[in-house]
Design a protein around this motif. Structure first.
Motif, PDB file in Angstrom:
ATOM      1  N   GLU A  18       9.570 -48.180 -82.269  1.00 17.36           N
ATOM      2  CA  GLU A  18       8.069 -48.656 -82.135  1.00 17.36           C
ATOM      3  C   GLU A  18       8.100 -49.897 -82.387  1.00 17.36           C
ATOM      4  OE1 GLU A  18       9.230 -45.778 -83.411  1.00 17.36           O
ATOM      5  OE2 GLU A  18       8.140 -44.187 -82.155  1.00 17.36           O
ATOM      6  N   LYS A  19       8.731 -50.543 -83.580  1.00 16.98           N
ATOM      7  CA  LYS A  19       8.502 -52.032 -84.133  1.00 16.98           C
ATOM      8  C   LYS A  19       9.338 -52.794 -83.002  1.00 16.98           C
ATOM      9  CE  LYS A  19       8.979 -50.761 -88.987  1.00 16.98           C
ATOM     10  NZ  LYS A  19       9.598 -51.013 -90.260  1.00 16.98           N
ATOM     11  N   LEU A  20      10.400 -52.411 -82.332  1.00 18.47           N
ATOM     12  CA  LEU A  20      11.015 -52.983 -81.312  1.00 18.47           C
ATOM     13  C   LEU A  20      10.086 -53.270 -80.154  1.00 18.47           C
ATOM     14  CD1 LEU A  20      14.667 -51.791 -81.570  1.00 18.47           C
ATOM     15  CD2 LEU A  20      13.853 -53.886 -82.080  1.00 18.47           C
ATOM     16  N   GLU A  21       9.432 -52.182 -79.706  1.00 22.58           N
ATOM     17  CA  GLU A  21       8.391 -52.080 -78.456  1.00 22.58           C
ATOM     18  C   GLU A  21       7.334 -53.313 -78.687  1.00 22.58           C
ATOM     19  OE1 GLU A  21       7.628 -48.100 -78.205  1.00 22.58           O
ATOM     20  OE2 GLU A  21       8.971 -47.767 -76.749  1.00 22.58           O
ATOM     21  N   ALA A  22       6.787 -53.241 -80.163  1.00 22.05           N
ATOM     22  CA  ALA A  22       5.739 -53.947 -80.507  1.00 22.05           C
ATOM     23  C   ALA A  22       6.174 -55.557 -80.220  1.00 22.05           C
ATOM     24  CB  ALA A  22       5.440 -53.779 -81.952  1.00 22.05           C
ATOM     25  N   ILE A  23       7.418 -55.818 -80.721  1.00 20.07           N
ATOM     26  CA  ILE A  23       7.870 -57.332 -80.879  1.00 20.07           C
ATOM     27  C   ILE A  23       8.060 -57.668 -79.130  1.00 20.07           C
ATOM     28  CG2 ILE A  23      10.005 -58.704 -81.010  1.00 20.07           C
ATOM     29  CD1 ILE A  23      10.603 -57.125 -83.611  1.00 20.07           C
ATOM     30  N   LEU A  27       6.010 -60.635 -77.083  1.00 12.17           N
ATOM     31  CA  LEU A  27       6.913 -61.664 -76.454  1.00 12.17           C
ATOM     32  C   LEU A  27       6.869 -61.329 -75.000  1.00 12.17           C
ATOM     33  CD1 LEU A  27       9.860 -61.668 -78.677  1.00 12.17           C
ATOM     34  CD2 LEU A  27       7.988 -63.223 -78.505  1.00 12.17           C
ATOM     35  N   ASN A  28       5.873 -60.527 -74.642  1.00  5.75           N
ATOM     36  CA  ASN A  28       5.724 -60.152 -73.007  1.00  5.75           C
ATOM     37  C   ASN A  28       6.854 -60.007 -72.278  1.00  5.75           C
ATOM     38  OD1 ASN A  28       3.675 -59.959 -70.957  1.00  5.75           O
ATOM     39  ND2 ASN A  28       4.173 -62.060 -70.209  1.00  5.75           N
ATOM     40  N   ILE A  29       7.759 -59.259 -72.796  1.00  2.96           N
ATOM     41  CA  ILE A  29       9.219 -58.629 -72.305  1.00  2.96           C
ATOM     42  C   ILE A  29       8.844 -57.185 -71.832  1.00  2.96           C
ATOM     43  CG2 ILE A  29      11.471 -58.251 -72.776  1.00  2.96           C
ATOM     44  CD1 ILE A  29      11.387 -60.455 -74.734  1.00  2.96           C
ATOM     45  N   LEU A  30       8.521 -56.898 -70.496  1.00  9.41           N
ATOM     46  CA  LEU A  30       7.989 -55.640 -70.139  1.00  9.41           C
ATOM     47  C   LEU A  30       8.882 -55.044 -69.198  1.00  9.41           C
ATOM     48  CD1 LEU A  30       4.233 -56.950 -69.809  1.00  9.41           C
ATOM     49  CD2 LEU A  30       5.500 -55.821 -71.705  1.00  9.41           C
ATOM     50  N   TRP A  31       8.651 -53.574 -69.071  1.00  4.59           N
ATOM     51  CA  TRP A  31       9.439 -53.127 -68.003  1.00  4.59           C
ATOM     52  C   TRP A  31       8.196 -52.590 -66.944  1.00  4.59           C
ATOM     53  CZ3 TRP A  31      13.468 -52.925 -65.269  1.00  4.59           C
ATOM     54  CH2 TRP A  31      13.681 -51.928 -64.260  1.00  4.59           C
ATOM     55  N   GLY A  32       7.480 -53.051 -66.033  1.00  5.86           N
ATOM     56  CA  GLY A  32       6.381 -52.574 -65.387  1.00  5.86           C
ATOM     57  C   GLY A  32       5.257 -52.905 -66.334  1.00  5.86           C
ATOM     58  N   LYS A  33       4.619 -52.292 -66.836  1.00  5.76           N
ATOM     59  CA  LYS A  33       3.641 -52.403 -67.701  1.00  5.76           C
ATOM     60  C   LYS A  33       3.958 -51.967 -69.392  1.00  5.76           C
ATOM     61  CE  LYS A  33      -0.226 -51.780 -64.266  1.00  5.76           C
ATOM     62  NZ  LYS A  33      -1.589 -51.200 -63.906  1.00  5.76           N
ATOM     63  N   PRO A  35       6.251 -52.263 -72.692  1.00  2.00           N
ATOM     64  CA  PRO A  35       7.520 -52.890 -73.497  1.00  2.00           C
ATOM     65  C   PRO A  35       8.783 -52.495 -73.369  1.00  2.00           C
ATOM     66  CG  PRO A  35       5.939 -51.666 -74.929  1.00  2.00           C
ATOM     67  CD  PRO A  35       5.255 -51.638 -73.751  1.00  2.00           C
ATOM     68  N   SER A  36       9.546 -53.429 -73.077  1.00  6.42           N
ATOM     69  CA  SER A  36      11.027 -53.163 -72.890  1.00  6.42           C
ATOM     70  C   SER A  36      11.941 -53.412 -73.973  1.00  6.42           C
ATOM     71  CB  SER A  36      11.611 -53.699 -71.619  1.00  6.42           C
ATOM     72  OG  SER A  36      12.872 -53.716 -71.179  1.00  6.42           O
ATOM     73  N   THR A  37      12.369 -52.477 -74.769  1.00  8.90           N
ATOM     74  CA  THR A  37      13.439 -52.659 -75.657  1.00  8.90           C
ATOM     75  C   THR A  37      14.580 -52.984 -75.194  1.00  8.90           C
ATOM     76  OG1 THR A  37      13.979 -50.473 -75.715  1.00  8.90           O
ATOM     77  CG2 THR A  37      12.168 -51.099 -77.186  1.00  8.90           C
ATOM     78  N   SER A  38      15.129 -52.637 -74.198  1.00 10.16           N
ATOM     79  CA  SER A  38      16.174 -53.387 -73.403  1.00 10.16           C
ATOM     80  C   SER A  38      16.172 -54.586 -72.939  1.00 10.16           C
ATOM     81  CB  SER A  38      16.591 -52.248 -72.138  1.00 10.16           C
ATOM     82  OG  SER A  38      16.748 -50.984 -72.554  1.00 10.16           O
ATOM     83  N   GLY A  39      15.035 -55.200 -72.603  1.00  8.32           N
ATOM     84  CA  GLY A  39      14.748 -56.449 -72.236  1.00  8.32           C
ATOM     85  C   GLY A  39      14.860 -57.363 -73.355  1.00  8.32           C
ATOM     86  N   LEU A  40      14.350 -56.757 -74.415  1.00  6.51           N
ATOM     87  CA  LEU A  40      14.404 -57.561 -75.452  1.00  6.51           C
ATOM     88  C   LEU A  40      15.719 -57.820 -76.375  1.00  6.51           C
ATOM     89  CD1 LEU A  40      12.809 -58.749 -78.132  1.00  6.51           C
ATOM     90  CD2 LEU A  40      12.764 -56.395 -79.157  1.00  6.51           C
TER      91      LEU A  40
END
Length: 286
Positions: A18-23, A27-33, A35-40
């Protein structure tokens, strides 16, 4: 052609996802709508996202940043002020009150007033100005000329206006059309038709004598029109548009500076000195 990816599994403590998703969301790193932890993780690996501890600021350091933001804003460098504020907000580990104060600084309407005034000055465009003075009274000025001056750590708007009724019993009738205004007290600006005053602000010539250490220590000012040393006295003639600031300057010099003329400025300095003597129960001896 499908993009090649590599899959791997990581184990994290509860709540970390959840913390990674919040980050990622911040930072507007998304998969669709979402948050993307992989993209982070990819952004971190590619160096697009900086990872590190927020730096802690002392109250003195926060005060210094606030002063810098204020100076940049007053000078019209709004983008620079926003960059400094963003750095402090994102990385400064600020308290809620400190964050609120800095956010208010960069959102104050006087930024817009400075830009609008600069635009009208460049276009020689007269304008109406609604102003709230220190007593809470709203005043309207028809501005025919404007310039910006820096006085005692703050930028001010000096104007030549049509109105004179708001000034009562002035010791400077020759400057009755001049005003010195704070940007943060401007309420509204509205351009009007008319002519821009080519002569600029009204002014008077003030003759100053500097003696003793100030003969060499005095630093010339922008509006000095004559500066020479005669008989051990530095004689300066200055063009003055708003004597209030000059009187304060002269008082700081103490006995090393004397206003020679005109009489109304000389009397203003004397009046301030007499009031100071009364505060300290001093009696002048003849």
């Amino acid at each position: 052609m499908p993009r090649k990816t590599e899959a791997f599994t990581i184990s994290v403590p509860p709540g970390t996802k959840e913390k990674l998703e919040a980050i990622a969301s911040r930072l507007n790193i998304l998969w669709g709508k979402k948050p993307s932890t992989s993209g982070l993780i990819v952004a971190i690996a590619q160096g697009n996202v900086e990872v590190g501890q927020s730096f802690s600021l002392t109250q003195e350091q926060v005060n210094s940043i606030q002063q810098a933001i204020k100076a940049l804003t007053d000078a019209g460098h709004l983008r620079d002020a926003e960059i400094l504020a963003t750095l402090a907000l994102e990385r400064g580990n600020l308290s809620p009150q400190q964050r609120q104060t800095i956010m208010q600084q960069v959102s104050q309407p006087n930024q817009a007033w400075r830009l609008e005034v600069d635009r009208h000055r460049q276009n020689h465009q007269p304008f109406h100005l609604l102003y709230c003075d220190s007593q809470g009274q709203n005043l309207t000025y028809t501005v025919r000329y404007a310039e910006i001056s820096f006085e005692e750590k703050r930028f001010y708007l000096q104007i030549w206006c049509d109105e004179t009724d708001d000034i009562k019993d002035t010791p400077y009738p020759e400057l009755i059309h001049n005003r010195c205004l704070r940007f943060d007290r401007i309420q509204a600006i509205l351009p009007i038709t008319g002519t821009w005053r080519q002569e600029g602000l009204d002014s008077i010539k003030v003759y100053l004598h500097f003696c003793r250490g100030m003969v060499k220590a005095y630093e010339p000012r922008q509006h000095d029109i004559q500066d020479e040393v005669i008989g051990g006295v530095r004689q300066v003639v200055r063009r003055v548009t708003y004597p209030f600031w000059l009187v304060r300057e002269v008082l700081r010099y103490g006995q090393d500076c004397v206003v020679i003329s005109p009489d109304n400025v000389r009397e203003a300095v004397a009046k301030e000195l007499l009031e100071m003597c009364r505060h300290y129960n001093l009696t002048l001896m003849e």
